[in-house]
Design a protein around this motif. Structure first.
Motif, PDB file in Angstrom:
ATOM      1  N   LYS A   1       1.315   0.981 -21.485  1.00  0.00           N
ATOM      2  CA  LYS A   1       1.477   2.022 -20.477  1.00  0.00           C
ATOM      3  C   LYS A   1       2.931   2.455 -20.433  1.00  0.00           C
ATOM      4  N   LEU A   2       3.140   3.739 -20.153  1.00  0.00           N
ATOM      5  CA  LEU A   2       4.493   4.204 -19.902  1.00  0.00           C
ATOM      6  C   LEU A   2       4.919   3.736 -18.510  1.00  0.00           C
ATOM      7  N   LEU A   3       6.213   3.779 -18.251  1.00  0.00           N
ATOM      8  CA  LEU A   3       6.751   3.285 -16.987  1.00  0.00           C
ATOM      9  C   LEU A   3       6.059   3.940 -15.790  1.00  0.00           C
ATOM     10  N   LEU A   4       5.907   5.274 -15.830  1.00  0.00           N
ATOM     11  CA  LEU A   4       5.294   5.978 -14.709  1.00  0.00           C
ATOM     12  C   LEU A   4       3.849   5.531 -14.492  1.00  0.00           C
ATOM     13  N   GLU A   5       3.106   5.351 -15.575  1.00  0.00           N
ATOM     14  CA  GLU A   5       1.716   4.909 -15.456  1.00  0.00           C
ATOM     15  C   GLU A   5       1.640   3.514 -14.832  1.00  0.00           C
ATOM     16  N   TRP A   6       2.551   2.665 -15.253  1.00  0.00           N
ATOM     17  CA  TRP A   6       2.578   1.292 -14.739  1.00  0.00           C
ATOM     18  C   TRP A   6       2.890   1.280 -13.246  1.00  0.00           C
ATOM     19  N   VAL A   7       3.876   2.088 -12.836  1.00  0.00           N
ATOM     20  CA  VAL A   7       4.249   2.137 -11.422  1.00  0.00           C
ATOM     21  C   VAL A   7       3.107   2.695 -10.580  1.00  0.00           C
ATOM     22  N   ARG A   8       2.406   3.693 -11.104  1.00  0.00           N
ATOM     23  CA  ARG A   8       1.233   4.220 -10.379  1.00  0.00           C
ATOM     24  C   ARG A   8       0.190   3.138 -10.172  1.00  0.00           C
ATOM     25  N   GLN A   9      -0.004   2.308 -11.198  1.00  0.00           N
ATOM     26  CA  GLN A   9      -0.964   1.208 -11.079  1.00  0.00           C
ATOM     27  C   GLN A   9      -0.498   0.207 -10.032  1.00  0.00           C
ATOM     28  N   LEU A  10       0.783  -0.123 -10.035  1.00  0.00           N
ATOM     29  CA  LEU A  10       1.329  -1.068  -9.058  1.00  0.00           C
ATOM     30  C   LEU A  10       1.206  -0.526  -7.638  1.00  0.00           C
ATOM     31  N   TYR A  11       1.361   0.778  -7.493  1.00  0.00           N
ATOM     32  CA  TYR A  11       1.206   1.394  -6.169  1.00  0.00           C
ATOM     33  C   TYR A  11      -0.216   1.202  -5.652  1.00  0.00           C
ATOM     34  N   GLU A  12      -1.191   1.450  -6.511  1.00  0.00           N
ATOM     35  CA  GLU A  12      -2.590   1.285  -6.117  1.00  0.00           C
ATOM     36  C   GLU A  12      -2.891  -0.168  -5.764  1.00  0.00           C
ATOM     37  N   GLU A  13      -2.195  -1.090  -6.419  1.00  0.00           N
ATOM     38  CA  GLU A  13      -2.423  -2.523  -6.179  1.00  0.00           C
ATOM     39  C   GLU A  13      -1.563  -3.070  -5.049  1.00  0.00           C
ATOM     40  N   GLY A  14      -0.671  -2.240  -4.499  1.00  0.00           N
ATOM     41  CA  GLY A  14       0.221  -2.699  -3.439  1.00  0.00           C
ATOM     42  C   GLY A  14       1.255  -3.692  -3.916  1.00  0.00           C
ATOM     43  N   GLN A  15       1.698  -3.549  -5.180  1.00  0.00           N
ATOM     44  CA  GLN A  15       2.627  -4.512  -5.793  1.00  0.00           C
ATOM     45  C   GLN A  15       3.884  -3.823  -6.337  1.00  0.00           C
ATOM     46  N   LEU A  16       4.410  -2.846  -5.632  1.00  0.00           N
ATOM     47  CA  LEU A  16       5.528  -2.056  -6.156  1.00  0.00           C
ATOM     48  C   LEU A  16       6.774  -2.887  -6.455  1.00  0.00           C
ATOM     49  N   LEU A  17       6.995  -3.956  -5.744  1.00  0.00           N
ATOM     50  CA  LEU A  17       8.209  -4.755  -5.955  1.00  0.00           C
ATOM     51  C   LEU A  17       8.228  -5.407  -7.334  1.00  0.00           C
ATOM     52  N   GLU A  18       7.069  -5.467  -8.000  1.00  0.00           N
ATOM     53  CA  GLU A  18       7.030  -6.075  -9.332  1.00  0.00           C
ATOM     54  C   GLU A  18       7.806  -5.251 -10.360  1.00  0.00           C
ATOM     55  N   MET A  19       8.036  -3.944 -10.073  1.00  0.00           N
ATOM     56  CA  MET A  19       8.730  -3.119 -11.053  1.00  0.00           C
ATOM     57  C   MET A  19      10.241  -3.091 -10.838  1.00  0.00           C
ATOM     58  N   VAL A  20      10.745  -3.753  -9.802  1.00  0.00           N
ATOM     59  CA  VAL A  20      12.175  -3.728  -9.510  1.00  0.00           C
ATOM     60  C   VAL A  20      12.936  -4.545 -10.560  1.00  0.00           C
ATOM     61  N   ASP A  21      14.084  -4.048 -10.955  1.00  0.00           N
ATOM     62  CA  ASP A  21      14.946  -4.708 -11.930  1.00  0.00           C
ATOM     63  C   ASP A  21      15.179  -6.166 -11.527  1.00  0.00           C
ATOM     64  N   PRO A  22      14.838  -7.128 -12.387  1.00  0.00           N
ATOM     65  CA  PRO A  22      15.054  -8.540 -12.051  1.00  0.00           C
ATOM     66  C   PRO A  22      16.526  -8.891 -11.842  1.00  0.00           C
ATOM     67  N   ASP A  23      17.432  -8.059 -12.373  1.00  0.00           N
ATOM     68  CA  ASP A  23      18.865  -8.303 -12.165  1.00  0.00           C
ATOM     69  C   ASP A  23      19.355  -7.819 -10.802  1.00  0.00           C
ATOM     70  N   LEU A  24      18.491  -7.128 -10.061  1.00  0.00           N
ATOM     71  CA  LEU A  24      18.863  -6.601  -8.756  1.00  0.00           C
ATOM     72  C   LEU A  24      18.613  -7.680  -7.711  1.00  0.00           C
TER      73      LEU A  24
END
Length: 270
Positions: A196-219
């Motif tokens: 999946k491209l980044l945008l597709e992955w984030v859309r999936q995470l939004y539907e799953e209620g897991q948006l924090l999973e895409m945050v930079d681990p270095d942040l």
């Protein structure tokens, strides 16, 4: 601030087409004090950007093209905390809002992406590389044009049909936000262990209620609610239907104020 376009070294003429001017190499060299290092304000994939002042007092930014450089090859890894990342998003949004809504005629950049956002020593963003930009008269709804830009940032209506509006820049800016938050490239075709491209992955995470999973681990130590809100704003910007995307002034407002987002208006494709 205007962006100067360098002409031939042999000529000292200025060519004018509407509000767009071409300056000779001699004029731009004089404006930047022979491209003095003290006038350097940023670096892009194709060369260095200098600030300068023309004879009439107009401030300009001049980008020099380097034959030796390759797009994206001159990069340094810098750790950015959330405060800086948020400021980059807000500053870029204000710059795009200026191009779209304060200039006459407005300008559509057409190539908003990470490598075209230059940072000064204080990490203040400056939009660079106007090589694909289009003047956009207010009395038309869209421009039909050849598709130019960078894969991964292109709005669907532009990529599939060559239909260009200001909302194409809004879409690209939304993708840029996701890259800033995630620290990852939009063009990499594999996220979350699947193709999946980044945008597709984030859309999936939004539907799953897991948006924090895409945050930079270095942040580290970031305000979760603020980051999630920023990601949702990016999703508003990247809606498939152009008319559902906000204007850039609305994006600036959403990024700057802690107002509640109307997620009922957010239509995320499956």
């Amino acid at each position: 601030m205007r962006w100067g376009c360098c002409g031939s070294e042999e000529t000292d003429d200025i060519n004018v087409a509407g509000n767009v001017k071409k300056f000779s190499y001699k004029q731009l060299s004089a404006a930047t004090h022979n491209f003095h290092p003290s006038n350097k304000i940023g670096r892009g994939g194709f060369g260095i950007v200098y600030k300068g002042v023309l004879k009439n007092g107009t401030r300009v930014a001049v980008k020099t093209l380097s034959a030796e450089s390759k797009q994206g090859s001159d990069r340094k890894t810098i750790r950015l905390n959330w405060e800086r990342r948020s400021a980059i998003c807000k500053g870029t949004a204000r710059g795009l809002a200026y191009l779209h809504e304060d200039l006459e005629p407005p300008i559509v950049h057409r190539d908003i992406k990470a490598s075209n956002i230059l940072l000064d020593k204080n990490f203040k963003p400056k939009i660079g590389d106007f090589g694909l930009a289009k003047l956009f008269p207010d009395n038309i709804t869209h421009i039909s044009t050849k598709i130019r830009g960078t894969t991964g940032y292109l709005a669907p209506e532009y990529m599939l049909g060559g239909k260009l509006t200001k909302k194409a820049d809004v879409f690209s800016f939304g993708v840029l936000i996701l890259e800033i938050v995630s620290g990852r490239s939009s063009g990499k075709p594999s996220w979350g262990g699947i193709q999946k491209l980044l945008l597709e992955w984030v859309r999936q995470l939004y539907e799953e209620g897991q948006l924090l999973e895409m945050v930079d681990p270095d942040l580290e130590g970031f305000p979760e609610n603020e980051v999630i809100r920023c990601i949702k704003i990016a999703l508003f910007c990247t809606q498939a239907t152009a008319s559902r995307r906000p204007t850039m002034s609305q994006v600036v407002d959403m990024l700057s104020r802690n107002t509640q987002l109307n997620e009922k208006e957010l239509k995320v494709p499956g």
